[in-house]
Design an enzyme around this catalytic site. Structure first.
Site, PDB file in Angstrom:
ATOM      1  N   CYS A  92       0.789  -1.213   0.000  1.00  0.00           N
ATOM      2  CA  CYS A  92       0.000   0.000   0.000  1.00  0.00           C
ATOM      3  C   CYS A  92       0.835   1.284   0.000  1.00  0.00           C
ATOM      4  O   CYS A  92       1.444   1.605  -0.997  1.00  0.00           O
ATOM      5  CB  CYS A  92      -1.007  -0.018   1.128  1.00  0.00           C
ATOM      6  SG  CYS A  92      -2.445   1.003   0.750  1.00  0.00           S
ATOM      7  N   ARG A 126     -12.039   7.117  -1.022  1.00  0.00           N
ATOM      8  CA  ARG A 126     -11.134   6.006  -0.679  1.00  0.00           C
ATOM      9  C   ARG A 126     -11.700   4.707  -1.231  1.00  0.00           C
ATOM     10  O   ARG A 126     -12.930   4.497  -1.260  1.00  0.00           O
ATOM     11  CB  ARG A 126     -10.954   5.885   0.838  1.00  0.00           C
ATOM     12  CG  ARG A 126     -10.351   7.120   1.497  1.00  0.00           C
ATOM     13  CD  ARG A 126      -9.928   6.815   2.924  1.00  0.00           C
ATOM     14  NE  ARG A 126      -8.782   5.917   2.971  1.00  0.00           N
ATOM     15  CZ  ARG A 126      -7.514   6.305   2.772  1.00  0.00           C
ATOM     16  NH1 ARG A 126      -7.260   7.573   2.486  1.00  0.00           N
ATOM     17  NH2 ARG A 126      -6.516   5.450   2.823  1.00  0.00           N
ATOM     18  N   HIS A 190      -3.687  -5.444   2.199  1.00  0.00           N
ATOM     19  CA  HIS A 190      -3.388  -5.529   3.639  1.00  0.00           C
ATOM     20  C   HIS A 190      -4.067  -6.779   4.183  1.00  0.00           C
ATOM     21  O   HIS A 190      -4.611  -7.587   3.468  1.00  0.00           O
ATOM     22  CB  HIS A 190      -4.038  -4.347   4.369  1.00  0.00           C
ATOM     23  CG  HIS A 190      -3.457  -3.012   4.089  1.00  0.00           C
ATOM     24  ND1 HIS A 190      -2.271  -2.597   4.609  1.00  0.00           N
ATOM     25  CD2 HIS A 190      -3.952  -1.964   3.365  1.00  0.00           C
ATOM     26  CE1 HIS A 190      -2.050  -1.344   4.215  1.00  0.00           C
ATOM     27  NE2 HIS A 190      -3.057  -0.942   3.482  1.00  0.00           N
TER      28      HIS A 190
HETATM   29  N1  GLN Z   1      -1.991   6.960   2.197  1.00  0.00           N
HETATM   30  C1  GLN Z   1      -2.104   6.137   1.050  1.00  0.00           C
HETATM   31  C2  GLN Z   1      -3.473   6.232   0.392  1.00  0.00           C
HETATM   32  O1  GLN Z   1      -4.356   6.673   0.973  1.00  0.00           O
HETATM   33  C3  GLN Z   1      -1.814   4.674   1.429  1.00  0.00           C
HETATM   34  C4  GLN Z   1      -2.831   4.127   2.390  1.00  0.00           C
HETATM   35  C5  GLN Z   1      -2.398   2.787   2.995  1.00  0.00           C
HETATM   36  O2  GLN Z   1      -1.219   2.447   3.134  1.00  0.00           O
HETATM   37  N2  GLN Z   1      -3.377   2.010   3.427  1.00  0.00           N
HETATM   38  O3  GLN Z   1      -3.646   5.831  -0.697  1.00  0.00           O
END
Ligand code: GLN
Length: 239
Positions: A92, A126, A190
């Site tokens: 990620c 998101r 993840h």
């Molecule tokens: N901050 C990054 C995003 O929002 C990665 C997020 C994460 O590692 N879960 O895309």
């Protein structure tokens, strides 16, 4: 044999228990009689020699901003280590910083190390949920969980880690997730990723050790994978 893992920024990039991936690698190496040592590599630290596998987890934009310039300064050493045969798993936020840059939600462009042929730009919504990938190159599937604002664009000809069966993946449109180049693997998955995808843990260990590993009894892991895959099929990839 001994395998040494270089864990980049364990104190900054470690959401969703990403450090659990290290525990899986350690146990699966031990079950084959191999010793696994972990070397933390933080801000201001030099990249030590003798690393067989580098690992970096995920993090919010704030944490990425706190490490990205330091990571960029380690770029030459990390690229040289990979050219010399080291493997690399990036998850990620760490995955995004293996590309050329990550433009975060504030519009700030965080430098990456250009180890993978891609760049990432944060979007408004998101992309959150369970994910299932078809990894044709390995004849396997990967199941995990994603939560990212970043939309990752792979360069022409770049190899994705997998085709999205369920979930958003790199950008919610291309139908692909992650990126792989030689022994370097980047993914949004993840969970942590490796407990429910033991074949991929073994792939990383085999890449790092340069040997094939005898199979283990992964009945429990297979159940965890099946549950995760079913969740992805039933609800992955929906805003
Ligand atoms: N901050 C990054 C995003 O929002 C990665 C997020 C994460 O590692 N879960 O895309």
């Amino acid at each position: 044999m001994k395998v040494t893992v270089g864990h980049l920024y364990p104190d900054y990039l470690n959401i969703y228990a990403d450090r659990g991936n290290i525990a899986v690698l350690t146990e699966r190496a031990r079950l084959r009689g191999h010793e696994l040592a972990v070397v933390p590599i933080g801000v201001g630290d030099a990249v030590p020699g003798g690393i067989d596998l580098f690992y970096v987890g995920g993090g919010q934009d704030r944490e990425q901003a706190l490490v990205s310039h330091d990571l960029a300064g380690k770029g030459d050493a990390l690229r040289a280590a990979v050219d010399a045969g080291a493997a690399f798993l990036a998850v990620c936020g760490g995955y995004q910083l293996l590309g050329r840059f990550y433009r975060d939600r504030s519009g700030e462009e965080l430098p990456g190390i250009g180890l993978l042929p891609l760049h990432t730009v944060a979007g408004e919504r998101r992309m959150i949920g369970d994910v299932l990938l078809d990894c044709g190159w390995a004849g396997e599937t990967l199941a995990g969980f994603e939560n990212h604002a970043g939309r990752t664009s792979l360069d022409e000809g770049a190899e994705p880690l997998g085709r999205v069966v369920a979930g958003f993946g790199n950008d919610g449109r291309s139908g692909f997730e992650g990126c792989r180049q030689g022994r370097v693997y980047g993914t949004y998955l993840h969970g942590p990723l490796l407990p429910r995808n033991p074949w991929f843990a073994d792939r990383l260990l085999a890449d790092a050790l340069g040997v094939e590993l005898e199979p283990l009894d992964d009945a429990l892991e297979a159940q965890a994978h099946a549950v995760s895959a079913e969740r992805a099929r039933s609800r992955g990839g929906r805003f």
